[in-house]
Scaffold this motif. Sequence first.
Motif, short mmCIF file in Angstrom:
data_model
loop_
_atom_site.label_atom_id
_atom_site.label_comp_id
_atom_site.label_asym_id
_atom_site.label_seq_id
_atom_site.Cartn_x
_atom_site.Cartn_y
_atom_site.Cartn_z
N GLU A 1 0.82 -1.21 0.00
CA GLU A 1 0.00 0.00 0.00
C GLU A 1 0.86 1.26 0.00
O GLU A 1 0.48 2.28 -0.58
CB GLU A 1 -0.92 0.00 1.24
CG GLU A 1 -2.14 -0.88 1.03
CD GLU A 1 -2.80 -1.24 2.35
OE1 GLU A 1 -2.54 -0.54 3.36
OE2 GLU A 1 -3.58 -2.21 2.36
N ALA A 2 2.02 1.18 0.62
CA ALA A 2 2.87 2.37 0.72
C ALA A 2 3.40 2.79 -0.65
O ALA A 2 3.55 3.97 -0.94
CB ALA A 2 4.03 2.10 1.67
N ASN A 3 3.68 1.82 -1.49
CA ASN A 3 4.29 2.17 -2.76
C ASN A 3 3.84 1.20 -3.86
O ASN A 3 4.58 0.31 -4.28
CB ASN A 3 5.82 2.12 -2.58
CG ASN A 3 6.51 2.84 -3.71
OD1 ASN A 3 5.86 3.30 -4.67
ND2 ASN A 3 7.83 2.92 -3.63
N PRO A 4 2.62 1.41 -4.38
CA PRO A 4 2.04 0.44 -5.32
C PRO A 4 2.83 0.36 -6.64
O PRO A 4 2.72 -0.62 -7.36
CB PRO A 4 0.64 0.98 -5.57
CG PRO A 4 0.39 2.01 -4.54
CD PRO A 4 1.71 2.52 -4.11
N ALA A 5 3.66 1.38 -6.90
CA ALA A 5 4.34 1.37 -8.19
C ALA A 5 5.75 0.81 -8.09
O ALA A 5 6.50 0.83 -9.06
CB ALA A 5 4.40 2.80 -8.74
N ALA A 6 6.14 0.32 -6.94
CA ALA A 6 7.51 -0.14 -6.75
C ALA A 6 7.82 -1.35 -7.64
O ALA A 6 6.94 -2.16 -7.91
CB ALA A 6 7.72 -0.51 -5.29
N PRO A 7 9.07 -1.44 -8.06
CA PRO A 7 9.43 -2.55 -8.95
C PRO A 7 9.30 -3.92 -8.27
O PRO A 7 9.05 -4.91 -8.93
CB PRO A 7 10.89 -2.27 -9.32
CG PRO A 7 11.36 -1.21 -8.39
CD PRO A 7 10.17 -0.50 -7.87
N GLU A 8 9.44 -3.93 -6.94
CA GLU A 8 9.36 -5.24 -6.26
C GLU A 8 7.93 -5.63 -5.95
O GLU A 8 7.68 -6.58 -5.21
CB GLU A 8 10.22 -5.24 -4.99
CG GLU A 8 9.88 -4.24 -3.92
CD GLU A 8 10.60 -2.91 -4.08
OE1 GLU A 8 11.04 -2.60 -5.22
OE2 GLU A 8 10.71 -2.17 -3.08
N LEU A 9 6.96 -4.91 -6.48
CA LEU A 9 5.56 -5.19 -6.18
C LEU A 9 5.19 -6.65 -6.50
O LEU A 9 4.52 -7.32 -5.71
CB LEU A 9 4.65 -4.25 -6.99
CG LEU A 9 3.15 -4.42 -6.71
CD1 LEU A 9 2.85 -4.09 -5.25
CD2 LEU A 9 2.32 -3.54 -7.62
N ARG A 10 5.70 -7.10 -7.59
CA ARG A 10 5.38 -8.45 -8.02
C ARG A 10 5.79 -9.46 -6.93
O ARG A 10 5.01 -10.34 -6.54
CB ARG A 10 6.12 -8.74 -9.32
CG ARG A 10 5.59 -9.91 -10.07
CD ARG A 10 6.50 -10.22 -11.26
NE ARG A 10 6.27 -11.58 -11.70
CZ ARG A 10 5.23 -11.93 -12.46
NH1 ARG A 10 4.38 -11.01 -12.88
NH2 ARG A 10 5.05 -13.19 -12.82
N GLY A 11 7.01 -9.31 -6.49
CA GLY A 11 7.53 -10.20 -5.43
C GLY A 11 6.68 -10.10 -4.17
O GLY A 11 6.36 -11.12 -3.55
N LEU A 12 6.28 -8.92 -3.83
CA LEU A 12 5.47 -8.72 -2.62
C LEU A 12 4.12 -9.42 -2.75
O LEU A 12 3.63 -10.06 -1.82
CB LEU A 12 5.26 -7.23 -2.35
CG LEU A 12 6.48 -6.46 -1.80
CD1 LEU A 12 6.22 -4.97 -1.79
CD2 LEU A 12 6.83 -6.94 -0.40
N LEU A 13 3.53 -9.30 -3.96
CA LEU A 13 2.22 -9.94 -4.15
C LEU A 13 2.33 -11.45 -4.05
O LEU A 13 1.48 -12.12 -3.46
CB LEU A 13 1.64 -9.53 -5.52
CG LEU A 13 1.10 -8.09 -5.56
CD1 LEU A 13 0.77 -7.68 -6.99
CD2 LEU A 13 -0.13 -7.96 -4.67
N GLU A 14 3.42 -11.96 -4.60
CA GLU A 14 3.62 -13.42 -4.51
C GLU A 14 3.77 -13.84 -3.06
O GLU A 14 3.19 -14.83 -2.61
CB GLU A 14 4.88 -13.82 -5.29
CG GLU A 14 4.57 -14.15 -6.74
CD GLU A 14 5.85 -14.28 -7.56
OE1 GLU A 14 6.93 -14.50 -6.94
OE2 GLU A 14 5.77 -14.13 -8.78
N LYS A 15 4.56 -13.07 -2.35
CA LYS A 15 4.78 -13.35 -0.94
C LYS A 15 3.45 -13.34 -0.20
O LYS A 15 3.17 -14.20 0.64
CB LYS A 15 5.71 -12.27 -0.35
CG LYS A 15 6.06 -12.45 1.11
CD LYS A 15 7.42 -13.08 1.27
CE LYS A 15 7.55 -13.70 2.64
NZ LYS A 15 8.49 -13.11 3.51
N LYS A 16 2.60 -12.37 -0.53
CA LYS A 16 1.30 -12.25 0.11
C LYS A 16 0.45 -13.50 -0.15
O LYS A 16 -0.15 -14.06 0.78
CB LYS A 16 0.58 -11.00 -0.42
CG LYS A 16 -0.78 -10.76 0.20
CD LYS A 16 -1.44 -9.52 -0.35
CE LYS A 16 -2.91 -9.49 0.05
NZ LYS A 16 -3.60 -8.31 -0.52
N GLN A 17 0.44 -13.94 -1.39
CA GLN A 17 -0.32 -15.14 -1.75
C GLN A 17 0.15 -16.34 -0.92
O GLN A 17 -0.65 -17.09 -0.36
CB GLN A 17 -0.13 -15.46 -3.25
CG GLN A 17 -0.81 -14.49 -4.18
CD GLN A 17 -2.33 -14.47 -3.97
OE1 GLN A 17 -2.93 -15.51 -3.70
NE2 GLN A 17 -2.93 -13.29 -4.07
#
Length: 588
Positions: free
Chosen positions: A562-578
């Motif tokens: 939520e803090a930085n939706p445009a960050a390049p590591e977003l993909r990794g974060l979403l995977e981690k969340k899943q």
Amino acid sequence: MAEAGSFADRVKQQADIVRVVGEYVRLKKSGQNFTGLCPFHAEKSPSFAVHPTKQIYHCFGCGVGGDVFKFVMEMEKCAFPEAIRIVAEKCGIAVPRQKERSPEERKENQQRALLVEMHREAQTFFVKQLEGTLEGKAARGYLEDRGLDKDAIARFGIGYAPSGGDALLRQLKSKYNEKLLAESGLVSREQSAGRLFDRFRRRITFPIANESGKIVEFGARALGDDMPKYLNSPETPIYSKSNVLYHMDRAKEGIRRQEFAILVEGYMDAIAVARAGISNVVASCGTSLAEPQIKLLQRFTKRVIVNYDPDTAGQAATERSLALLLEQDFEVRVLALPPVGNRKADPDLFIREMGTEAYLKLVKEAPPYVDYLTARARQMDLTTGEGKLRAVNFLLPYVQKIPNRILRSEWATRIAQQLRLEEPVLRAALSKAASERRSEVKTQPELVARAAKPVERRLIRMLAEAEGFRQELAKQLQNAHLYHGLETEKIFAALVIASLSGQPVQATEIGAVLEDRDRRLLFEILFEEANEPTWEEAQSCIEALQHRQAERELADVQRSIEANPAAPELRGLLEKKQELMRRLAAAR
Ligand SMILES: [Zn+2]
């Protein structure tokens, strides 16, 4: 603190903390523990607990806690080595001969031993004088007049110091050098010629022993009109007035049994009361009680009936003693004896004239000190505002010394009623006094209870005592960083390190490396009633922690997204969340 194999360690192994603490605090068995009223803070219901197997104590009220040495250090206000010695002595463990640190120290110890020996010899001498000399016969007549028969004389070791002036000196001179004789207090030095002579002459002697029963000084009463009427030993290397209570060596048992002590002024009073079959009596042997005497008394009881002489000096002494006792949180009652005929009565006179039964009845009915003090205040002129103010000012210092707030408040009401004062006015004065007092008192450790989750509490307990698997458990917790970020993290860290070492876990050693609030929590947990831990239960606790860890991580990940939706590591974060969500769902 107690190094393995050291004397301290041996004492700790052999000492029973329940027995040692039990000498100071009345303990009752309650489940696996023993509980009682905390000696370190004022309370009405017990929150002080002693753990017989872990050999620790803990107060759920004020948070103090530790092992048997810590307890003795706090109670006796002494250092660690002294605490070891005290505990060893209480438990009948022979203390190795102290290595004297310096030649001076060795000399002092020798000197003290010689002085004790000299007092024993003087005692034998005085007793012989009373029994076998003409002068002694006259003294016996005097004692009989005071109602002291043969039995009493023998029982209290009463003797006689002859009038000659050097009879005792001649006896002692062959064995002890002049310097030691002069230091003993048994002999005085003439100022002009420097000649030595007996300190006690033509006097009845009363041996006065320290708490362990060794004679350390004499009290002596003049036979005729010699002044002073009572003469005592001066302070010596073995005797300090403020440390000794007359009859304490023999009153200990009675005090413990009766759960209170009667405090009288002089040794004649103590003897009279003890002879009447009331053994729990001690005398302060001076007009006022000193703090070390109160500490001594405190080891046996916190309930005292003060029965001082009714004269003005006695009254003043009573009031000074009250103030000191109150400060130490004693429960105090005051026995003011009524006159016998037209004579003011001390305990000695009262018992002789009125009998034991009458005395005991008054002991039983002795009023709490607040009533005694208000009765004194009522004798002042209360018809004027000024008089009332004087009465309040007389009472305030005492009320101020009561550490317990509830008690203080109860008293305010009582005083207001008895003195017919406006209660709000009195309360205002009291709270002002209380706030002044508060500024002097050290701030208490924070009393906020900490709520560690049940799972954490359970795991902490297992790490402390599940001998079968705590090493394995510690490994799991360590490898998965399961306790990081928990409120109990520091406690876990200390226990995990200790468990991984494979050595048995000592609660006090763990406690020693923790901050006070963590140590408190640890002790609290150790005192909880609990079932035998099993490996299965340990595993389910681990799972619960894993679950919480995943939840925490998930929250972190969510925050980052939520803090930085445009960050390049977003993909990794979403995977981690899943992944975390799957793990949490599976655990459900
Ligand atoms: Zn306490």
